[in-house]
Design a protein around this motif. Structure first.
Motif, PDB file in Angstrom:
ATOM      1  N   VAL A   1       2.425  -6.831 -12.783  1.00  0.00           N
ATOM      2  CA  VAL A   1       1.624  -6.808 -11.197  1.00  0.00           C
ATOM      3  C   VAL A   1       1.862  -8.529 -11.185  1.00  0.00           C
ATOM      4  O   VAL A   1       1.669  -9.497 -11.472  1.00  0.00           O
ATOM      5  N   ARG A   2       3.046  -8.377  -9.906  1.00  0.00           N
ATOM      6  CA  ARG A   2       4.187  -9.441 -10.103  1.00  0.00           C
ATOM      7  C   ARG A   2       2.943 -10.178  -9.096  1.00  0.00           C
ATOM      8  O   ARG A   2       2.230 -10.074  -8.492  1.00  0.00           O
ATOM      9  N   GLU A   3       3.546 -11.322  -8.817  1.00  0.00           N
ATOM     10  CA  GLU A   3       2.333 -12.928  -7.794  1.00  0.00           C
ATOM     11  C   GLU A   3       2.474 -12.503  -6.849  1.00  0.00           C
ATOM     12  O   GLU A   3       1.272 -12.093  -5.875  1.00  0.00           O
ATOM     13  N   ASP A   4       3.719 -11.524  -6.164  1.00  0.00           N
ATOM     14  CA  ASP A   4       3.118 -11.532  -4.493  1.00  0.00           C
ATOM     15  C   ASP A   4       2.354 -10.065  -4.769  1.00  0.00           C
ATOM     16  O   ASP A   4       1.470 -10.001  -3.629  1.00  0.00           O
ATOM     17  N   ILE A   5       2.046  -9.171  -5.254  1.00  0.00           N
ATOM     18  CA  ILE A   5       1.277  -8.342  -5.119  1.00  0.00           C
ATOM     19  C   ILE A   5      -0.631  -8.221  -6.644  1.00  0.00           C
ATOM     20  O   ILE A   5      -1.433  -8.272  -5.181  1.00  0.00           O
TER      21      ILE A   5
ATOM     22  N   LEU B   1      -1.350  -0.825 -12.320  1.00  0.00           N
ATOM     23  CA  LEU B   1      -0.729  -0.789 -11.344  1.00  0.00           C
ATOM     24  C   LEU B   1       0.423   1.073 -11.560  1.00  0.00           C
ATOM     25  O   LEU B   1       1.297   0.534 -12.647  1.00  0.00           O
ATOM     26  N   ILE B   2       0.899   1.255 -10.615  1.00  0.00           N
ATOM     27  CA  ILE B   2       1.883   2.194 -10.336  1.00  0.00           C
ATOM     28  C   ILE B   2       3.158   2.600  -9.273  1.00  0.00           C
ATOM     29  O   ILE B   2       2.437   2.287  -8.037  1.00  0.00           O
ATOM     30  N   ASP B   3       3.931   2.702  -9.510  1.00  0.00           N
ATOM     31  CA  ASP B   3       5.159   2.320  -8.469  1.00  0.00           C
ATOM     32  C   ASP B   3       5.002   4.555  -7.621  1.00  0.00           C
ATOM     33  O   ASP B   3       5.259   4.511  -8.604  1.00  0.00           O
ATOM     34  N   ARG B   4       4.664   4.629  -7.042  1.00  0.00           N
ATOM     35  CA  ARG B   4       4.477   5.704  -6.395  1.00  0.00           C
ATOM     36  C   ARG B   4       5.476   6.281  -6.098  1.00  0.00           C
ATOM     37  O   ARG B   4       5.648   7.654  -6.695  1.00  0.00           O
ATOM     38  N   ALA B   5       7.085   5.976  -5.899  1.00  0.00           N
ATOM     39  CA  ALA B   5       8.567   6.363  -5.926  1.00  0.00           C
ATOM     40  C   ALA B   5       8.526   7.204  -7.482  1.00  0.00           C
ATOM     41  O   ALA B   5       9.450   8.334  -7.594  1.00  0.00           O
ATOM     42  N   THR B   6       8.573   6.372  -8.417  1.00  0.00           N
ATOM     43  CA  THR B   6       8.880   6.759  -9.508  1.00  0.00           C
ATOM     44  C   THR B   6       7.715   7.484 -11.025  1.00  0.00           C
ATOM     45  O   THR B   6       7.640   8.152 -11.967  1.00  0.00           O
ATOM     46  N   GLY B   7       6.195   7.127 -10.564  1.00  0.00           N
ATOM     47  CA  GLY B   7       5.356   7.629 -10.901  1.00  0.00           C
ATOM     48  C   GLY B   7       5.214   6.187 -12.297  1.00  0.00           C
ATOM     49  O   GLY B   7       3.629   6.716 -13.261  1.00  0.00           O
ATOM     50  N   ARG B   8       5.725   5.371 -12.721  1.00  0.00           N
ATOM     51  CA  ARG B   8       5.250   4.742 -13.441  1.00  0.00           C
ATOM     52  C   ARG B   8       4.624   3.793 -14.032  1.00  0.00           C
ATOM     53  O   ARG B   8       4.969   2.887 -12.389  1.00  0.00           O
ATOM     54  N   LEU B   9       4.420   2.724 -14.787  1.00  0.00           N
ATOM     55  CA  LEU B   9       3.575   1.642 -14.332  1.00  0.00           C
ATOM     56  C   LEU B   9       4.520   0.458 -14.372  1.00  0.00           C
ATOM     57  O   LEU B   9       5.698  -0.118 -14.693  1.00  0.00           O
TER      58      LEU B   9
ATOM     59  N   GLN C   1       1.038  -1.122  -0.069  1.00  0.00           N
ATOM     60  CA  GLN C   1       0.231  -0.383   0.217  1.00  0.00           C
ATOM     61  C   GLN C   1       0.745   1.262   0.230  1.00  0.00           C
ATOM     62  O   GLN C   1       0.887   1.770  -0.686  1.00  0.00           O
ATOM     63  N   GLN C   2       1.823   1.049   0.778  1.00  0.00           N
ATOM     64  CA  GLN C   2       3.153   2.617   0.905  1.00  0.00           C
ATOM     65  C   GLN C   2       4.055   2.944  -0.470  1.00  0.00           C
ATOM     66  O   GLN C   2       4.111   3.453  -1.106  1.00  0.00           O
ATOM     67  N   ALA C   3       3.761   1.283  -1.093  1.00  0.00           N
ATOM     68  CA  ALA C   3       5.047   1.626  -2.654  1.00  0.00           C
ATOM     69  C   ALA C   3       3.853   1.541  -3.709  1.00  0.00           C
ATOM     70  O   ALA C   3       4.489   2.252  -4.898  1.00  0.00           O
ATOM     71  N   TYR C   4       2.910   1.388  -3.455  1.00  0.00           N
ATOM     72  CA  TYR C   4       2.361   1.198  -5.175  1.00  0.00           C
ATOM     73  C   TYR C   4       0.941   1.770  -5.270  1.00  0.00           C
ATOM     74  O   TYR C   4       0.192   1.926  -3.940  1.00  0.00           O
TER      75      TYR C   4
ATOM     76  N   THR D   1     -24.969  -4.733  -1.982  1.00  0.00           N
ATOM     77  CA  THR D   1     -24.091  -4.525  -1.696  1.00  0.00           C
ATOM     78  C   THR D   1     -23.494  -4.535  -3.087  1.00  0.00           C
ATOM     79  O   THR D   1     -23.576  -5.508  -3.926  1.00  0.00           O
ATOM     80  N   ALA D   2     -22.179  -4.780  -3.050  1.00  0.00           N
ATOM     81  CA  ALA D   2     -21.204  -4.483  -3.895  1.00  0.00           C
ATOM     82  C   ALA D   2     -20.168  -5.809  -3.755  1.00  0.00           C
ATOM     83  O   ALA D   2     -19.723  -5.704  -2.975  1.00  0.00           O
ATOM     84  N   GLU D   3     -20.040  -6.406  -4.120  1.00  0.00           N
ATOM     85  CA  GLU D   3     -19.254  -7.622  -4.167  1.00  0.00           C
ATOM     86  C   GLU D   3     -18.140  -7.215  -5.363  1.00  0.00           C
ATOM     87  O   GLU D   3     -18.111  -7.092  -6.982  1.00  0.00           O
ATOM     88  N   THR D   4     -16.335  -7.484  -5.330  1.00  0.00           N
ATOM     89  CA  THR D   4     -16.004  -6.875  -6.258  1.00  0.00           C
ATOM     90  C   THR D   4     -15.052  -8.180  -5.983  1.00  0.00           C
ATOM     91  O   THR D   4     -15.071  -8.385  -4.954  1.00  0.00           O
ATOM     92  N   TRP D   5     -14.042  -8.898  -7.211  1.00  0.00           N
ATOM     93  CA  TRP D   5     -13.367  -9.847  -7.169  1.00  0.00           C
ATOM     94  C   TRP D   5     -12.730  -9.921  -8.751  1.00  0.00           C
ATOM     95  O   TRP D   5     -12.993  -8.571  -9.689  1.00  0.00           O
ATOM     96  N   VAL D   6     -11.363 -10.265  -8.244  1.00  0.00           N
ATOM     97  CA  VAL D   6     -10.315  -9.783  -9.511  1.00  0.00           C
ATOM     98  C   VAL D   6     -10.490 -10.715 -11.186  1.00  0.00           C
ATOM     99  O   VAL D   6     -10.820 -12.556 -10.968  1.00  0.00           O
ATOM    100  N   GLY D   7     -10.114  -9.892 -11.710  1.00  0.00           N
ATOM    101  CA  GLY D   7     -10.360 -10.856 -13.503  1.00  0.00           C
ATOM    102  C   GLY D   7      -8.883 -11.648 -14.070  1.00  0.00           C
ATOM    103  O   GLY D   7      -7.944 -11.660 -12.465  1.00  0.00           O
ATOM    104  N   THR D   8      -8.865 -11.016 -15.524  1.00  0.00           N
ATOM    105  CA  THR D   8      -7.052 -11.799 -16.206  1.00  0.00           C
ATOM    106  C   THR D   8      -5.832 -10.351 -15.431  1.00  0.00           C
ATOM    107  O   THR D   8      -6.951  -9.037 -15.398  1.00  0.00           O
ATOM    108  N   LEU D   9      -5.396 -10.986 -15.284  1.00  0.00           N
ATOM    109  CA  LEU D   9      -3.860 -10.056 -15.223  1.00  0.00           C
ATOM    110  C   LEU D   9      -2.977 -10.134 -16.640  1.00  0.00           C
ATOM    111  O   LEU D   9      -3.243 -10.961 -16.900  1.00  0.00           O
ATOM    112  N   ARG D  10      -2.547  -8.900 -16.891  1.00  0.00           N
ATOM    113  CA  ARG D  10      -2.525  -8.815 -17.845  1.00  0.00           C
ATOM    114  C   ARG D  10      -0.903  -7.798 -17.784  1.00  0.00           C
ATOM    115  O   ARG D  10      -1.420  -6.486 -17.972  1.00  0.00           O
ATOM    116  N   GLY D  11       0.308  -8.139 -17.486  1.00  0.00           N
ATOM    117  CA  GLY D  11       1.240  -6.826 -17.226  1.00  0.00           C
ATOM    118  C   GLY D  11       1.084  -5.783 -16.180  1.00  0.00           C
ATOM    119  O   GLY D  11       0.769  -6.597 -14.974  1.00  0.00           O
TER     120      GLY D  11
END
Length: 133
Positions: A119-123, A108-116, A47-50, A72-82
């Motif tokens: 999305v790694r597996e751990d994220i 996904l944006i890196d907070r420090a650099t502002g770059r895309l 949360q601090q980094a991205y 009630t809002a239900e959300t889930w993630v779908g396909t990861l693409r880069g």
């Protein structure tokens, strides 16, 4: 597939001149449930980094809400693409009917650099292992 839920109740400020929840409010709720999901399951260091940004909304309006009615809002993630992934959101009213369905694309944006960032597996893992769905 796992997900996350959040409850919303329409207030007077959410209602448009047609007497139901304004489309802009649905978009805000889509963002709110997504960011609450991130806050609930992502490790503090992530949360601090991205930060996530929306790059696309696709919304199907299937019903309306009036002041005082809830969903009630239900959300889930779908396909990861880069650096991006799709997030699904379904709003179900107290009457059991689906009011709105959406698919949004988030990047996904890196907070420090502002770059895309890719999305790694751990994220992605906290989204895929969260309780709910």
């Amino acid at each position: 597939m796992t997900g996350f839920t959040l409850r919303f109740t329409a207030t007077a400020a959410d209602i448009d001149e047609l007497g139901h929840v304004n489309n802009a409010v649905w978009v805000r709720w889509i963002q709110d449930v997504a960011t609450e999901h991130w806050a609930a399951v992502a490790p503090a260091e992530h949360q601090q980094a991205y930060v996530w940004v929306v790059t696309r909304h696709e919304i199907d309006y299937r019903g309306n809400l009036t002041e005082g009615e809830g969903v009630t809002a239900e959300t889930w993630v779908g396909t990861l693409r880069g650096a991006r992934f799709d997030r699904h959101v379904r709003f179900t009213g107290d009457d059991g009917r689906v009011k709105v369905e959406a698919v949004t694309t988030w990047a996904l944006i890196d907070r420090a650099t502002g770059r895309l960032l890719r999305v790694r597996e751990d994220i992605a893992a906290p989204f895929l292992a969260s309780p709910g769905r």
